[in-house]
Design a protein around this motif. Sequence first.
Motif, PDB file in Angstrom:
ATOM      1  N   GLN A  32       0.836  -1.205   0.000  1.00 33.96           N
ATOM      2  CA  GLN A  32       0.000   0.000   0.000  1.00 33.96           C
ATOM      3  C   GLN A  32       0.868   1.250   0.000  1.00 33.96           C
ATOM      4  O   GLN A  32       0.596   2.199  -0.742  1.00 33.96           O
ATOM      5  N   TRP A  33       1.903   1.277   0.835  1.00 38.97           N
ATOM      6  CA  TRP A  33       2.770   2.443   0.916  1.00 38.97           C
ATOM      7  C   TRP A  33       3.569   2.642  -0.377  1.00 38.97           C
ATOM      8  O   TRP A  33       3.727   3.773  -0.845  1.00 38.97           O
ATOM      9  N   VAL A  34       4.049   1.553  -0.946  1.00 39.24           N
ATOM     10  CA  VAL A  34       4.809   1.660  -2.213  1.00 39.24           C
ATOM     11  C   VAL A  34       3.906   2.198  -3.320  1.00 39.24           C
ATOM     12  O   VAL A  34       4.292   3.106  -4.070  1.00 39.24           O
ATOM     13  N   LEU A  35       2.690   1.654  -3.412  1.00 36.11           N
ATOM     14  CA  LEU A  35       1.746   2.144  -4.418  1.00 36.11           C
ATOM     15  C   LEU A  35       1.380   3.606  -4.154  1.00 36.11           C
ATOM     16  O   LEU A  35       1.300   4.411  -5.086  1.00 36.11           O
ATOM     17  N   ALA A  36       1.169   3.946  -2.893  1.00 32.53           N
ATOM     18  CA  ALA A  36       0.824   5.333  -2.547  1.00 32.53           C
ATOM     19  C   ALA A  36       1.946   6.282  -2.957  1.00 32.53           C
ATOM     20  O   ALA A  36       1.689   7.346  -3.533  1.00 32.53           O
ATOM     21  N   LEU A  37       3.177   5.902  -2.672  1.00 37.63           N
ATOM     22  CA  LEU A  37       4.313   6.747  -3.059  1.00 37.63           C
ATOM     23  C   LEU A  37       4.400   6.883  -4.576  1.00 37.63           C
ATOM     24  O   LEU A  37       4.661   7.970  -5.098  1.00 37.63           O
ATOM     25  N   ALA A  40       1.523   9.159  -5.780  1.00 40.67           N
ATOM     26  CA  ALA A  40       1.653  10.542  -5.324  1.00 40.67           C
ATOM     27  C   ALA A  40       2.794  11.288  -6.014  1.00 40.67           C
ATOM     28  O   ALA A  40       2.620  12.441  -6.415  1.00 40.67           O
ATOM     29  N   ILE A  41       3.947  10.642  -6.147  1.00 45.52           N
ATOM     30  CA  ILE A  41       5.127  11.389  -6.595  1.00 45.52           C
ATOM     31  C   ILE A  41       5.351  11.289  -8.110  1.00 45.52           C
ATOM     32  O   ILE A  41       5.150  12.283  -8.814  1.00 45.52           O
ATOM     33  N   PRO A  42       5.748  10.137  -8.657  1.00 48.42           N
ATOM     34  CA  PRO A  42       6.053  10.146 -10.091  1.00 48.42           C
ATOM     35  C   PRO A  42       4.828  10.127 -11.000  1.00 48.42           C
ATOM     36  O   PRO A  42       4.937  10.427 -12.184  1.00 48.42           O
ATOM     37  N   SER A  43       3.665   9.790 -10.453  1.00 48.54           N
ATOM     38  CA  SER A  43       2.484   9.754 -11.318  1.00 48.54           C
ATOM     39  C   SER A  43       1.668  11.045 -11.218  1.00 48.54           C
ATOM     40  O   SER A  43       1.460  11.725 -12.212  1.00 48.54           O
ATOM     41  N   ALA A  44       1.199  11.391 -10.027  1.00 45.61           N
ATOM     42  CA  ALA A  44       0.382  12.602  -9.866  1.00 45.61           C
ATOM     43  C   ALA A  44       1.214  13.874  -9.935  1.00 45.61           C
ATOM     44  O   ALA A  44       0.763  14.889 -10.469  1.00 45.61           O
ATOM     45  N   GLY A  45       2.426  13.819  -9.397  1.00 48.90           N
ATOM     46  CA  GLY A  45       3.274  15.014  -9.330  1.00 48.90           C
ATOM     47  C   GLY A  45       3.425  15.761 -10.646  1.00 48.90           C
ATOM     48  O   GLY A  45       3.094  16.952 -10.728  1.00 48.90           O
ATOM     49  N   GLY A  78      -6.202   9.179  -4.295  1.00 53.53           N
ATOM     50  CA  GLY A  78      -6.115   7.732  -4.135  1.00 53.53           C
ATOM     51  C   GLY A  78      -4.877   7.314  -3.363  1.00 53.53           C
ATOM     52  O   GLY A  78      -4.935   6.402  -2.534  1.00 53.53           O
ATOM     53  N   ALA A  79      -3.764   7.979  -3.623  1.00 50.84           N
ATOM     54  CA  ALA A  79      -2.520   7.671  -2.911  1.00 50.84           C
ATOM     55  C   ALA A  79      -2.677   7.929  -1.413  1.00 50.84           C
ATOM     56  O   ALA A  79      -2.275   7.104  -0.588  1.00 50.84           O
ATOM     57  N   ILE A  80      -3.266   9.052  -1.072  1.00 49.35           N
ATOM     58  CA  ILE A  80      -3.477   9.382   0.344  1.00 49.35           C
ATOM     59  C   ILE A  80      -4.434   8.379   0.978  1.00 49.35           C
ATOM     60  O   ILE A  80      -4.190   7.860   2.069  1.00 49.35           O
ATOM     61  N   ALA A  81      -5.512   8.070   0.283  1.00 53.81           N
ATOM     62  CA  ALA A  81      -6.519   7.154   0.827  1.00 53.81           C
ATOM     63  C   ALA A  81      -5.994   5.729   0.967  1.00 53.81           C
ATOM     64  O   ALA A  81      -6.469   4.983   1.826  1.00 53.81           O
ATOM     65  N   LEU A  82      -5.020   5.340   0.143  1.00 56.09           N
ATOM     66  CA  LEU A  82      -4.454   3.993   0.245  1.00 56.09           C
ATOM     67  C   LEU A  82      -3.832   3.711   1.610  1.00 56.09           C
ATOM     68  O   LEU A  82      -3.783   2.569   2.053  1.00 56.09           O
TER      69      LEU A  82
END
Length: 147
Positions: A32-37, A40-45, A78-82
């Motif tokens: 979950q944390w790996v997916l969230a990171l 959040a960072i390389p995808s949404a950023g 989604g990243a935050i909610a994960l």
Amino acid sequence: MTALSPETTTSATTTSAKRLGRKADIAVRVLQWVLALFFAIPSAGPKLVGHWSAAEGFDTIGWGDWFMYTVGGLELAGAIALVIPVLSGAAATALIGLMAGAFVFTLTFFDGQNAATPVIFAVLLAVVAWTRRDQNARLFALLSRRG
């Protein structure tokens, strides 16, 4: 006891850990944390800051910057909610939907180049969604009480 008190979270985590086994629960939490990171960072950023690499892809789609910012916002949410226990199952399910859309757009506008990427992420998210499905019942119960 409030709806999102530490006792409630601990109780739900304990239930999930008992069902999965401690090591499997930890592995899913790390996933979950790996997916969230990643989301959040390389995808949404890049989408949220309007980086040229993201803008170029969305220009190809032809729906403009509003779509890029919307997708970036959904990925960040989604990243935050994960990583929020009560939201984790629903977030993983919603992100699977987003990955399905990414897969369709990849096939439609980019001739399938990198089409495996959203499929791989959808499979990883499906693992989280399945193992955290008990959280969906908790979320529904919380929402039902407030409505």
